[in-house]
Design a protein around this motif. Structure first.
Motif, PDB file in Angstrom:
ATOM      1  N   MET A 275       5.018  -4.183   9.632  1.00 14.66           N
ATOM      2  CA  MET A 275       4.170  -5.275   9.160  1.00 14.66           C
ATOM      3  C   MET A 275       5.040  -6.384   8.574  1.00 14.66           C
ATOM      4  SD  MET A 275       1.094  -3.287   7.165  1.00 14.66           S
ATOM      5  CE  MET A 275       0.160  -1.973   7.904  1.00 14.66           C
ATOM      6  N   ARG A 276       4.560  -7.602   8.734  1.00 12.24           N
ATOM      7  CA  ARG A 276       5.194  -8.758   8.094  1.00 12.24           C
ATOM      8  C   ARG A 276       4.169  -9.296   7.112  1.00 12.24           C
ATOM      9  NH1 ARG A 276      10.217  -7.437   9.234  1.00 12.24           N
ATOM     10  NH2 ARG A 276      10.550  -7.159  11.493  1.00 12.24           N
ATOM     11  N   VAL A 277       4.411  -9.081   5.833  1.00 16.26           N
ATOM     12  CA  VAL A 277       3.356  -9.317   4.848  1.00 16.26           C
ATOM     13  C   VAL A 277       3.648 -10.456   3.873  1.00 16.26           C
ATOM     14  CG1 VAL A 277       2.620  -6.925   4.956  1.00 16.26           C
ATOM     15  CG2 VAL A 277       4.345  -7.595   3.285  1.00 16.26           C
ATOM     16  N   GLU A 278       4.875 -10.851   3.704  1.00 15.49           N
ATOM     17  CA  GLU A 278       5.191 -11.878   2.706  1.00 15.49           C
ATOM     18  C   GLU A 278       4.562 -13.206   3.095  1.00 15.49           C
ATOM     19  OE1 GLU A 278       9.292 -12.266   1.813  1.00 15.49           O
ATOM     20  OE2 GLU A 278       9.533 -10.156   1.197  1.00 15.49           O
ATOM     21  N   GLY A 279       3.848 -13.805   2.127  1.00 17.90           N
ATOM     22  CA  GLY A 279       3.165 -15.068   2.361  1.00 17.90           C
ATOM     23  C   GLY A 279       1.784 -14.904   2.974  1.00 17.90           C
ATOM     24  N   GLU A 280       1.365 -13.685   3.250  1.00 17.34           N
ATOM     25  CA  GLU A 280       0.054 -13.439   3.841  1.00 17.34           C
ATOM     26  C   GLU A 280      -0.983 -13.170   2.740  1.00 17.34           C
ATOM     27  OE1 GLU A 280      -0.747 -13.627   7.022  1.00 17.34           O
ATOM     28  OE2 GLU A 280       1.315 -14.135   7.578  1.00 17.34           O
ATOM     29  N   PRO A 281      -2.240 -13.514   2.976  1.00 19.34           N
ATOM     30  CA  PRO A 281      -3.289 -13.169   2.002  1.00 19.34           C
ATOM     31  C   PRO A 281      -3.369 -11.662   1.816  1.00 19.34           C
ATOM     32  CG  PRO A 281      -4.097 -14.762   3.590  1.00 19.34           C
ATOM     33  CD  PRO A 281      -2.780 -14.301   4.118  1.00 19.34           C
ATOM     34  N   PHE A 282      -3.665 -11.269   0.601  1.00 13.97           N
ATOM     35  CA  PHE A 282      -3.753  -9.846   0.314  1.00 13.97           C
ATOM     36  C   PHE A 282      -4.941  -9.233   1.055  1.00 13.97           C
ATOM     37  CE2 PHE A 282      -5.560  -6.403  -2.280  1.00 13.97           C
ATOM     38  CZ  PHE A 282      -4.496  -5.515  -2.237  1.00 13.97           C
ATOM     39  N   ASP A 283      -4.697  -8.141   1.770  1.00  9.79           N
ATOM     40  CA  ASP A 283      -5.723  -7.435   2.541  1.00  9.79           C
ATOM     41  C   ASP A 283      -5.666  -5.968   2.143  1.00  9.79           C
ATOM     42  OD1 ASP A 283      -7.510  -6.379   4.316  1.00  9.79           O
ATOM     43  OD2 ASP A 283      -6.566  -7.199   6.120  1.00  9.79           O
ATOM     44  N   PRO A 284      -6.683  -5.474   1.454  1.00 13.10           N
ATOM     45  CA  PRO A 284      -6.635  -4.068   1.004  1.00 13.10           C
ATOM     46  C   PRO A 284      -6.610  -3.059   2.144  1.00 13.10           C
ATOM     47  CG  PRO A 284      -8.801  -5.019   0.611  1.00 13.10           C
ATOM     48  CD  PRO A 284      -7.918  -6.153   1.026  1.00 13.10           C
ATOM     49  N   THR A 285      -7.003  -3.466   3.351  1.00 12.01           N
ATOM     50  CA  THR A 285      -6.934  -2.538   4.479  1.00 12.01           C
ATOM     51  C   THR A 285      -5.514  -2.395   5.019  1.00 12.01           C
ATOM     52  OG1 THR A 285      -7.433  -4.297   6.073  1.00 12.01           O
ATOM     53  CG2 THR A 285      -9.307  -3.108   5.120  1.00 12.01           C
ATOM     54  N   LEU A 286      -4.627  -3.351   4.621  1.00 15.23           N
ATOM     55  CA  LEU A 286      -3.243  -3.312   5.088  1.00 15.23           C
ATOM     56  C   LEU A 286      -2.241  -3.130   3.952  1.00 15.23           C
ATOM     57  CD1 LEU A 286      -3.368  -6.279   7.647  1.00 15.23           C
ATOM     58  CD2 LEU A 286      -3.633  -3.840   8.141  1.00 15.23           C
ATOM     59  N   HIS A 287      -2.586  -3.629   2.813  1.00 13.74           N
ATOM     60  CA  HIS A 287      -1.630  -3.678   1.708  1.00 13.74           C
ATOM     61  C   HIS A 287      -2.101  -2.813   0.548  1.00 13.74           C
ATOM     62  CE1 HIS A 287      -1.475  -7.972   3.460  1.00 13.74           C
ATOM     63  NE2 HIS A 287      -0.659  -7.183   4.154  1.00 13.74           N
ATOM     64  N   GLU A 288      -1.149  -2.383  -0.224  1.00 11.41           N
ATOM     65  CA  GLU A 288      -1.413  -1.676  -1.472  1.00 11.41           C
ATOM     66  C   GLU A 288      -0.672  -2.420  -2.580  1.00 11.41           C
ATOM     67  OE1 GLU A 288      -0.814   2.723  -3.569  1.00 11.41           O
ATOM     68  OE2 GLU A 288      -0.517   2.459  -1.404  1.00 11.41           O
ATOM     69  N   ALA A 289      -1.448  -3.047  -3.459  1.00 10.89           N
ATOM     70  CA  ALA A 289      -0.836  -3.862  -4.515  1.00 10.89           C
ATOM     71  C   ALA A 289      -0.266  -2.955  -5.605  1.00 10.89           C
ATOM     72  CB  ALA A 289      -1.867  -4.829  -5.096  1.00 10.89           C
ATOM     73  N   VAL A 290       1.022  -3.123  -5.841  1.00 16.70           N
ATOM     74  CA  VAL A 290       1.688  -2.375  -6.908  1.00 16.70           C
ATOM     75  C   VAL A 290       1.878  -3.248  -8.145  1.00 16.70           C
ATOM     76  CG1 VAL A 290       3.768  -1.083  -7.516  1.00 16.70           C
ATOM     77  CG2 VAL A 290       2.845  -0.941  -5.192  1.00 16.70           C
ATOM     78  N   LEU A 291       2.182  -4.511  -7.921  1.00 16.58           N
ATOM     79  CA  LEU A 291       2.385  -5.466  -9.014  1.00 16.58           C
ATOM     80  C   LEU A 291       1.591  -6.728  -8.744  1.00 16.58           C
ATOM     81  CD1 LEU A 291       6.268  -5.173  -9.457  1.00 16.58           C
ATOM     82  CD2 LEU A 291       4.529  -4.136 -10.906  1.00 16.58           C
ATOM     83  N   ARG A 292       1.178  -7.371  -9.854  1.00 13.99           N
ATOM     84  CA  ARG A 292       0.548  -8.686  -9.804  1.00 13.99           C
ATOM     85  C   ARG A 292       1.239  -9.555 -10.852  1.00 13.99           C
ATOM     86  NH1 ARG A 292      -4.509  -8.969  -7.290  1.00 13.99           N
ATOM     87  NH2 ARG A 292      -5.054 -10.745  -8.605  1.00 13.99           N
TER      88      ARG A 292
END
Length: 249
Positions: free
Chosen positions: A181-198
């Motif tokens: 996956m290429r995720v940097e700069g992408e909107p947060f998507d809980p189906t793809l990403h798991e947020a560890v820090l905000r």
């Protein structure tokens, strides 16, 4: 010569036969041609002898055929009605069997498709479980690659060998259908990403991934592993970094 009988009747008179008897000259010639055996047989039958043997007489079959045809014509309407009734019954039976065949064919087709989907899901699930066990090894290779800073010729040779192994491992993953996956700069998507820090960010709007902490992977369009990411909270008052636990508290 009054005593001569012929003279008493006269010279031209004929002898008169008794009344009731047919003259012999009037018997037909056909009667004279009857064999004496047949006459004797008739006479014998009258006298209690054997019965006469008459010749067989052929019976004309035409009247029987005519009566049969008349009977067939009389029974034709009932026969036609019976055939029509049988035809209607066979049509109903044919339609029933055809409907049953169509239902069975549709059920079998649905079963075949369901079995195919189940087999594909099982295959992908097995692949996901196996690759998920190998992904930590890939992560360690990636971390080691980022930390290596060869200075000597020997270290650079070792680094090149390491990079070759890493590329070989990545190529195997690609052949299996694994893509990062290429995720940097992408909107947060809980189906793809798991947020560890905000954390607040002056450069990114809220709910945008600003850093990838652990790479996520796809397998044939499915999520093989979610990406661990850091998410922006938008512009903050001081720009300090806060973890998800601190924000929740």
């Amino acid at each position: 010569m009054s005593g001569d009988p012929t003279q008493a009747g006269g010279a031209g008179s004929e002898v008169q036969e008794p009344s009731g008897q047919v003259p012999a000259s009037s018997v037909p010639a056909a009667a004279e041609a009857v064999p004496s055996q047949e006459i004797g047989g008739v006479a014998g039958s009258d006298q209690g002898g054997a019965s006469p043997q008459f010749p067989a007489v052929a019976v004309d079959p035409v009247p029987d055929q005519v009566s049969a045809e008349l009977g067939a014509e009389a029974g034709a309407p009932s026969r036609l009605q019976a055939l029509e009734s049988e035809l209607a019954s066979l049509r109903v039976e044919h339609q029933t069997l055809r409907d049953q065949y169509m239902r069975i064919a549709a059920d079998f087709d649905n079963f075949r498709k369901r079995q195919s989907r189940d087999q594909e899901d099982l295959r992908v699930q097995i692949a996901c479980n196996t690759l998920s066990e190998i992904l930590p090894v890939v992560d360690n290779f990636d971390r080691a690659r980022q930390q290596l800073n060869p200075q000597t010729e020997e270290a650079q040779s070792l680094h090149r060998s390491y990079q070759g192994l890493y590329r070989q491992l990545v190529d195997v993953f690609k052949q299996l259908g694994v893509s990062p996956m290429r995720v940097e700069g992408e909107p947060f998507d809980p189906t793809l990403h798991e947020a560890v820090l905000r954390e607040p960010s002056q450069h990114h709007p809220e709910d945008v991934v600003i850093e990838e902490l652990q790479r996520g992977y796809h397998l044939h369009g499915r999520v093989l592993r979610h990406a661990l990411v850091k998410v922006s909270m938008g512009p903050g008052p001081d720009g300090t970094v806060a973890s998800a636990e601190e924000q929740a508290g």
